[in-house]
Write a protein that holds these residues in place. Structure first.
Motif, PDB file in Angstrom:
ATOM      1  N   UNK A  13       1.076  -1.272   0.020  1.00 52.96           N
ATOM      2  CA  UNK A  13       0.090  -0.245   0.033  1.00 52.96           C
ATOM      3  C   UNK A  13       1.145   1.665   0.424  1.00 52.96           C
ATOM      4  N   UNK A  14       0.360   2.238   0.196  1.00 46.17           N
ATOM      5  CA  UNK A  14       0.556   3.990   0.112  1.00 46.17           C
ATOM      6  C   UNK A  14       1.717   4.073   1.071  1.00 46.17           C
ATOM      7  N   UNK A  15       1.953   3.774   1.798  1.00 51.13           N
ATOM      8  CA  UNK A  15       2.821   4.031   3.311  1.00 51.13           C
ATOM      9  C   UNK A  15       3.501   4.460   3.560  1.00 51.13           C
ATOM     10  N   UNK A  16       4.683   3.200   2.697  1.00 52.77           N
ATOM     11  CA  UNK A  16       5.689   3.340   2.476  1.00 52.77           C
ATOM     12  C   UNK A  16       6.553   4.687   1.943  1.00 52.77           C
ATOM     13  N   UNK A  17       5.222   5.613   0.662  1.00 52.65           N
ATOM     14  CA  UNK A  17       5.944   5.889  -0.167  1.00 52.65           C
ATOM     15  C   UNK A  17       5.659   7.915   0.885  1.00 52.65           C
ATOM     16  N   UNK A  18       4.341   7.024   1.408  1.00 53.77           N
ATOM     17  CA  UNK A  18       3.627   8.421   2.367  1.00 53.77           C
ATOM     18  C   UNK A  18       4.702   8.893   2.753  1.00 53.77           C
ATOM     19  N   UNK A  70       9.224  13.073   4.341  1.00 56.62           N
ATOM     20  CA  UNK A  70      10.059  14.362   4.664  1.00 56.62           C
ATOM     21  C   UNK A  70       9.934  14.806   3.655  1.00 56.62           C
ATOM     22  N   UNK A  71      10.469  14.645   2.392  1.00 63.24           N
ATOM     23  CA  UNK A  71      10.952  15.047   1.098  1.00 63.24           C
ATOM     24  C   UNK A  71       9.860  16.882   1.041  1.00 63.24           C
ATOM     25  N   UNK A  72       8.788  16.752   1.551  1.00 62.48           N
ATOM     26  CA  UNK A  72       7.600  17.718   1.310  1.00 62.48           C
ATOM     27  C   UNK A  72       8.629  18.585   2.630  1.00 62.48           C
ATOM     28  N   UNK A  73       7.921  17.654   3.627  1.00 59.69           N
ATOM     29  CA  UNK A  73       9.267  18.888   4.851  1.00 59.69           C
ATOM     30  C   UNK A  73      10.110  19.664   4.540  1.00 59.69           C
ATOM     31  N   UNK A  74      12.005  19.140   3.923  1.00 60.63           N
ATOM     32  CA  UNK A  74      12.743  19.504   3.465  1.00 60.63           C
ATOM     33  C   UNK A  74      12.505  20.877   2.319  1.00 60.63           C
ATOM     34  N   UNK A  81       1.370  13.029   0.623  1.00 58.59           N
ATOM     35  CA  UNK A  81       2.331  13.125   0.537  1.00 58.59           C
ATOM     36  C   UNK A  81       3.040  11.823  -0.081  1.00 58.59           C
ATOM     37  N   UNK A  82       2.065  10.926  -0.195  1.00 63.11           N
ATOM     38  CA  UNK A  82       2.561   9.451  -1.264  1.00 63.11           C
ATOM     39  C   UNK A  82       2.879   9.658  -2.557  1.00 63.11           C
ATOM     40  N   UNK A  83       1.794  10.397  -3.023  1.00 60.12           N
ATOM     41  CA  UNK A  83       1.865  11.308  -4.475  1.00 60.12           C
ATOM     42  C   UNK A  83       3.789  11.935  -4.336  1.00 60.12           C
ATOM     43  N   UNK A  84       3.889  12.486  -3.435  1.00 62.72           N
ATOM     44  CA  UNK A  84       5.054  13.260  -3.665  1.00 62.72           C
ATOM     45  C   UNK A  84       6.333  12.320  -3.577  1.00 62.72           C
ATOM     46  N   UNK A  85       6.086  10.829  -2.352  1.00 62.84           N
ATOM     47  CA  UNK A  85       7.284  10.121  -2.202  1.00 62.84           C
ATOM     48  C   UNK A  85       7.120   9.849  -3.597  1.00 62.84           C
ATOM     49  N   UNK A 123      10.900  17.955  -7.597  1.00 65.08           N
ATOM     50  CA  UNK A 123       9.993  16.908  -7.146  1.00 65.08           C
ATOM     51  C   UNK A 123       9.653  18.851  -6.370  1.00 65.08           C
ATOM     52  N   UNK A 124      11.031  19.053  -5.550  1.00 66.97           N
ATOM     53  CA  UNK A 124      10.708  20.701  -5.838  1.00 66.97           C
ATOM     54  C   UNK A 124       9.818  21.863  -6.734  1.00 66.97           C
ATOM     55  N   UNK A 125      10.556  21.525  -7.163  1.00 64.65           N
ATOM     56  CA  UNK A 125       9.791  22.494  -8.513  1.00 64.65           C
ATOM     57  C   UNK A 125       8.309  21.960  -8.281  1.00 64.65           C
ATOM     58  N   UNK A 126       8.126  21.172  -8.483  1.00 65.03           N
ATOM     59  CA  UNK A 126       6.552  20.285  -8.417  1.00 65.03           C
ATOM     60  C   UNK A 126       6.052  21.117  -7.351  1.00 65.03           C
ATOM     61  N   UNK A 127       6.456  21.310  -5.990  1.00 60.99           N
ATOM     62  CA  UNK A 127       5.944  21.346  -5.052  1.00 60.99           C
ATOM     63  C   UNK A 127       5.364  22.980  -4.469  1.00 60.99           C
TER      64      UNK A 127
END
Lengths: 250, 250
Positions: free
Chosen positions: B56-61, B66-70, B132-136, B147-151
């Motif tokens: 499921x998406x929990x690992x990607x989440x 973390x990536x979103x936070x940074x 969050x999983x999508x960002x992962x 990813x930074x550009x996307x966010x």
């Protein structure tokens, strides 16, 4: 341009000593020296120096903390493709926890840089914070990929035993709760007293398993005292020993 | 190679519908489709599908969180070069808090992807987790820079009013504490009663300013009740509607 700056820093900069010792820690020659100097500027010093404009390493620490968290998250994500996010989250917090960072920074010798930047007494937490700030500085200096390479090679692989961390668990309270649940034994914690010590609150608590005092402990926070008592209770329960009577009656 | 995969996905893939709708959200054509499919796989579904191997998406989440936070940490670090880390930390938690992520994911229409992946009832938290999983997934697909550009472009600039967040503060308890400190008024909270409601603990608490009850409130957690009471007390104090404090002579 950055290449030329590095070349200049290494061979011609008036701060060649700083560059040399920093390079040996980084594994590369830094381009933006002022950034690294900032990473080792503790607020206790910057506040007494009006000329420094109260610039200290706290902003870099905030950034480095996030970057480190992501790098470790990704490293574990790839290292353990079949483990669930609960395991990954636990592993991550074991790696980035304050105590580990303080110790690593100490082993890296970051205290020297802090002292060079005017810090008199280097505390443990200053060291860990400086390491995070250093990671923030590296990130701005060389970007995400380079920082990831640095963290994986120079921190995770040099100072951490990841395999050992897998089985290491220092949350004794949760271990004890789990044990009690498995063995259907009711457990509770009780604050025995709260008093002042060194002008700080100090707590004396006990842990009761099946309404019997298993261990008592004290510390400056209830949480820390509970951990200490849980550790003792666990070792008694697992080895099937009884609490020594003088301890139980306290 | 990735370019060819994108080309194939867009023009020839049997899942062209999925690719088209995903591309409109991403702003680019995804290369690794299975990754994005995983991002929209909720555990409630994967558990009932033995063939899916509980993927499921929990690992990607976990990774995306973390990536979103940074990315947000860096964005704020650069946007506010003169603000201290306390401000940056507060702003970051306002941006990445669960409620905002749930709302953004809702506005982006991520519910459609979850439903297509077998989720019957899409809850708010499922939406935020899927974002969050999508960002992962994006991070693994196109790396940190992309990813930074996307966010920044598709989340921060499209759905957030950063300037508004600067002044927005929904932590009424901390606002009240600050107000009382500024005006040298002692403040305390008191639990009036704890009772069962709907089989859950419910708390009735009051807030006292200068030992006078300013407001009472109840909720299922002490924290929530304190927030409610603080909000009411604040509005009374700031608008000066409180009964004039008759001070005991000291």
């Amino acid at each position: 341009m950055k290449f030329l700056r590095r070349l200049y820093n290494y061979y011609f900069s008036p701060h060649r000593n700083f560059v040399t010792s920093l390079s040996s820690i980084l594994g590369f020659v830094p381009a933006n020296l002022s950034l690294y100097r900032l990473a080792f500027s503790h607020k206790s010093f910057s506040q007494t120096q009006p000329t420094s404009g109260a610039r200290n390493n706290e902003r870099l620490e905030y950034l480095g903390d996030a970057v480190l968290g992501t790098i470790v998250a990704e490293y574990l994500f790839k290292k353990y493709p079949n483990r669930d996010e609960g395991f990954l989250t636990k592993m991550r917090s074991k790696i980035v926890k304050r105590k580990s960072l303080n110790e690593i920074a100490d082993q890296m010798g970051l205290d020297v840089f802090l002292i060079q930047n005017g810090v008199d007494m280097v505390s443990n937490s200053m060291l860990g914070n400086a390491l995070e700030a250093l990671i923030g500085a590296i990130y701005i200096d060389i970007g995400y990929k380079g920082t990831r390479k640095y963290v994986v090679k120079r921190i995770l692989r040099s100072y951490m035993d990841i395999r050992l961390l897998e089985t290491y668990d220092d949350n004794y309270k949760s271990q004890l709760l789990e044990w009690c649940q498995k063995n259907s034994k009711p457990i509770s914690y009780k604050v025995l007293s709260k008093f002042k010590f060194d002008n700080r609150d100090r707590f004396r608590i006990c842990v009761l398993v099946e309404e019997q005092v298993m261990a008592t402990a004290e510390d400056f926070s209830k949480k820390a005292a509970e951990q200490l008592a849980s550790k003792e209770a666990l070792s008694l329960l697992v080895s099937n020993r009884k609490p020594s009577p003088h301890k139980a009656e306290r």
